[in-house]
Design a protein around this motif. Structure first.
Motif, PDB file in Angstrom:
ATOM      1  N   GLU A  59      -9.048 -11.493  -5.148  1.00 34.88           N
ATOM      2  CA  GLU A  59      -9.881 -10.303  -5.005  1.00 34.88           C
ATOM      3  C   GLU A  59      -9.362  -9.039  -5.903  1.00 34.88           C
ATOM      4  N   THR A  60      -8.052  -9.321  -5.556  1.00 38.38           N
ATOM      5  CA  THR A  60      -7.349  -7.987  -6.167  1.00 38.38           C
ATOM      6  C   THR A  60      -6.636  -8.239  -7.395  1.00 38.38           C
ATOM      7  N   ASN A  61      -6.490  -9.675  -7.574  1.00 37.43           N
ATOM      8  CA  ASN A  61      -5.510 -10.332  -8.941  1.00 37.43           C
ATOM      9  C   ASN A  61      -4.087  -9.729  -8.616  1.00 37.43           C
ATOM     10  N   LEU A  62      -3.668  -9.448  -7.294  1.00 35.83           N
ATOM     11  CA  LEU A  62      -2.409  -9.111  -7.200  1.00 35.83           C
ATOM     12  C   LEU A  62      -1.639 -10.134  -6.337  1.00 35.83           C
ATOM     13  N   ILE A  63      -0.330 -10.426  -6.624  1.00 32.14           N
ATOM     14  CA  ILE A  63       0.674 -11.397  -5.946  1.00 32.14           C
ATOM     15  C   ILE A  63       1.122 -10.635  -4.584  1.00 32.14           C
ATOM     16  N   GLU A  64       0.783 -11.118  -3.517  1.00 32.25           N
ATOM     17  CA  GLU A  64       1.264 -10.617  -2.125  1.00 32.25           C
ATOM     18  C   GLU A  64       2.487 -11.186  -1.845  1.00 32.25           C
ATOM     19  N   VAL A  65       3.493 -10.305  -1.534  1.00 35.00           N
ATOM     20  CA  VAL A  65       4.713 -10.871  -1.099  1.00 35.00           C
ATOM     21  C   VAL A  65       5.149 -10.285   0.161  1.00 35.00           C
ATOM     22  N   THR A  66       5.406 -11.308   0.911  1.00 36.79           N
ATOM     23  CA  THR A  66       6.403 -10.642   2.400  1.00 36.79           C
ATOM     24  C   THR A  66       7.776 -11.481   2.249  1.00 36.79           C
ATOM     25  N   ASP A  67       8.743 -10.379   2.243  1.00 37.67           N
ATOM     26  CA  ASP A  67      10.112 -10.919   2.596  1.00 37.67           C
ATOM     27  C   ASP A  67      10.386 -10.689   4.071  1.00 37.67           C
ATOM     28  N   TYR A  68      11.465 -11.600   4.396  1.00 35.89           N
ATOM     29  CA  TYR A  68      12.129 -11.624   5.979  1.00 35.89           C
ATOM     30  C   TYR A  68      13.454 -11.476   5.833  1.00 35.89           C
ATOM     31  N   HIS A  69      13.920 -10.672   6.877  1.00 41.21           N
ATOM     32  CA  HIS A  69      15.463 -10.780   7.146  1.00 41.21           C
ATOM     33  C   HIS A  69      15.735 -12.222   7.620  1.00 41.21           C
ATOM     34  N   ASP A  70      17.081 -12.413   8.026  1.00 38.83           N
ATOM     35  CA  ASP A  70      17.557 -13.513   8.533  1.00 38.83           C
ATOM     36  C   ASP A  70      17.133 -13.850   9.802  1.00 38.83           C
ATOM     37  N   LEU A 129       0.211  -9.290 -12.095  1.00 41.30           N
ATOM     38  CA  LEU A 129       0.167 -10.463 -12.784  1.00 41.30           C
ATOM     39  C   LEU A 129       1.210 -10.701 -13.929  1.00 41.30           C
ATOM     40  N   LYS A 130       1.825  -9.317 -14.414  1.00 37.76           N
ATOM     41  CA  LYS A 130       2.963  -9.136 -15.296  1.00 37.76           C
ATOM     42  C   LYS A 130       4.180  -9.379 -14.614  1.00 37.76           C
ATOM     43  N   GLY A 131       4.324  -9.514 -13.164  1.00 33.61           N
ATOM     44  CA  GLY A 131       5.387  -9.571 -12.532  1.00 33.61           C
ATOM     45  C   GLY A 131       6.072  -8.049 -12.025  1.00 33.61           C
ATOM     46  N   GLN A 132       5.268  -7.206 -12.387  1.00 33.32           N
ATOM     47  CA  GLN A 132       5.655  -5.611 -12.171  1.00 33.32           C
ATOM     48  C   GLN A 132       5.433  -5.241 -10.668  1.00 33.32           C
ATOM     49  N   LYS A 165       9.930   0.514  10.431  1.00 35.91           N
ATOM     50  CA  LYS A 165       9.788   1.020   9.120  1.00 35.91           C
ATOM     51  C   LYS A 165      10.757   2.083   8.502  1.00 35.91           C
ATOM     52  N   ILE A 166      11.493   1.754   7.348  1.00 37.98           N
ATOM     53  CA  ILE A 166      12.242   2.490   6.849  1.00 37.98           C
ATOM     54  C   ILE A 166      11.795   3.106   5.350  1.00 37.98           C
ATOM     55  N   SER A 167      10.627   2.737   4.741  1.00 40.69           N
ATOM     56  CA  SER A 167      10.160   3.247   3.580  1.00 40.69           C
ATOM     57  C   SER A 167       8.830   2.709   3.466  1.00 40.69           C
ATOM     58  N   GLN A 168       8.056   3.580   2.758  1.00 45.77           N
ATOM     59  CA  GLN A 168       6.726   3.295   2.517  1.00 45.77           C
ATOM     60  C   GLN A 168       6.142   3.882   1.258  1.00 45.77           C
ATOM     61  N   GLY A 169       5.595   3.454   0.229  1.00 43.16           N
ATOM     62  CA  GLY A 169       5.327   4.055  -1.160  1.00 43.16           C
ATOM     63  C   GLY A 169       4.575   3.264  -1.883  1.00 43.16           C
ATOM     64  N   SER A 170       4.276   3.599  -3.194  1.00 41.91           N
ATOM     65  CA  SER A 170       3.360   2.792  -4.270  1.00 41.91           C
ATOM     66  C   SER A 170       4.012   2.832  -5.562  1.00 41.91           C
ATOM     67  N   TYR A 171       3.888   1.534  -5.899  1.00 39.43           N
ATOM     68  CA  TYR A 171       4.321   1.478  -7.439  1.00 39.43           C
ATOM     69  C   TYR A 171       2.758   1.345  -8.401  1.00 39.43           C
ATOM     70  N   GLU A 172       3.224   1.698  -9.500  1.00 38.09           N
ATOM     71  CA  GLU A 172       1.892   1.628 -10.529  1.00 38.09           C
ATOM     72  C   GLU A 172       2.473   0.984 -11.716  1.00 38.09           C
ATOM     73  N   ASN A 173       2.156  -0.325 -11.977  1.00 39.88           N
ATOM     74  CA  ASN A 173       2.952  -1.079 -13.297  1.00 39.88           C
ATOM     75  C   ASN A 173       4.392  -0.807 -13.160  1.00 39.88           C
ATOM     76  N   GLY A 174       5.141  -1.172 -12.091  1.00 39.65           N
ATOM     77  CA  GLY A 174       6.553  -1.146 -12.018  1.00 39.65           C
ATOM     78  C   GLY A 174       6.973   0.180 -11.865  1.00 39.65           C
ATOM     79  N   TYR A 175       6.321   1.390 -11.992  1.00 34.27           N
ATOM     80  CA  TYR A 175       7.054   2.758 -11.607  1.00 34.27           C
ATOM     81  C   TYR A 175       6.621   3.196 -10.296  1.00 34.27           C
ATOM     82  N   LYS A 176       7.627   3.938  -9.293  1.00 35.93           N
ATOM     83  CA  LYS A 176       7.089   4.670  -8.148  1.00 35.93           C
ATOM     84  C   LYS A 176       6.058   5.694  -8.608  1.00 35.93           C
TER      85      LYS A 176
END
Length: 119
Positions: A30-41, A53-56, A70-81
């Motif tokens: 729907e959004t054409n974005l790759i959703e990522v979830t990373d986990y601690h050990d 889709l460009k990997g940004q 939670k330690i940080s929250q924000g948005s990126y736009e095409n690789g830039y904060k």
């Protein structure tokens, strides 16, 4: 100067934490974005966000410590904060405004809540 050094260190948390191997990725058609979830050990979520889709980095990203705080929250736009970012350390919230991937302003607020509204 001390605030800038702390802020830079917090900013690198997002980049360094992303290098983990414990991650789940899926394409949201729907959004054409790759959703990522990373986990601690320990299995707790380290960070979650999206890439274009460009990997940004693109869209909202949230980072958590190994205890799930939670330690940080924000948005990126095409690789830039972009826009407002929030950084928590103990009971202190730092609000950072980004413009063209550069820090435009920094505000520190005492707050025990880990909820942020960046709209």
């Amino acid at each position: 100067m001390k605030k800038a050094v702390i802020l830079i260190a917090l900013t690198f948390v997002t980049v360094l934490a992303y290098g983990q191997e414990n991650k789940v990725q899926k394409l949201n058609k729907e959004t054409n974005l790759i959703e990522v979830t990373d986990y601690h050990d320990n299995g707790m979520i380290s960070q979650e966000g999206t890439f274009n889709l460009k990997g940004q980095l693109h869209g909202e990203w949230i980072s958590y410590d190994a205890l799930g705080n939670k330690i940080s929250q924000g948005s990126y736009e095409n690789g830039y904060k972009s826009g407002k970012w929030f950084f928590w350390s103990n009971n202190t919230l730092k609000e950072v405004e980004y413009s063209k991937n550069e820090i435009a302003s920094i505000n520190g607020v005492k707050n025990s809540s880990r909820v942020a509204d960046n709209h």
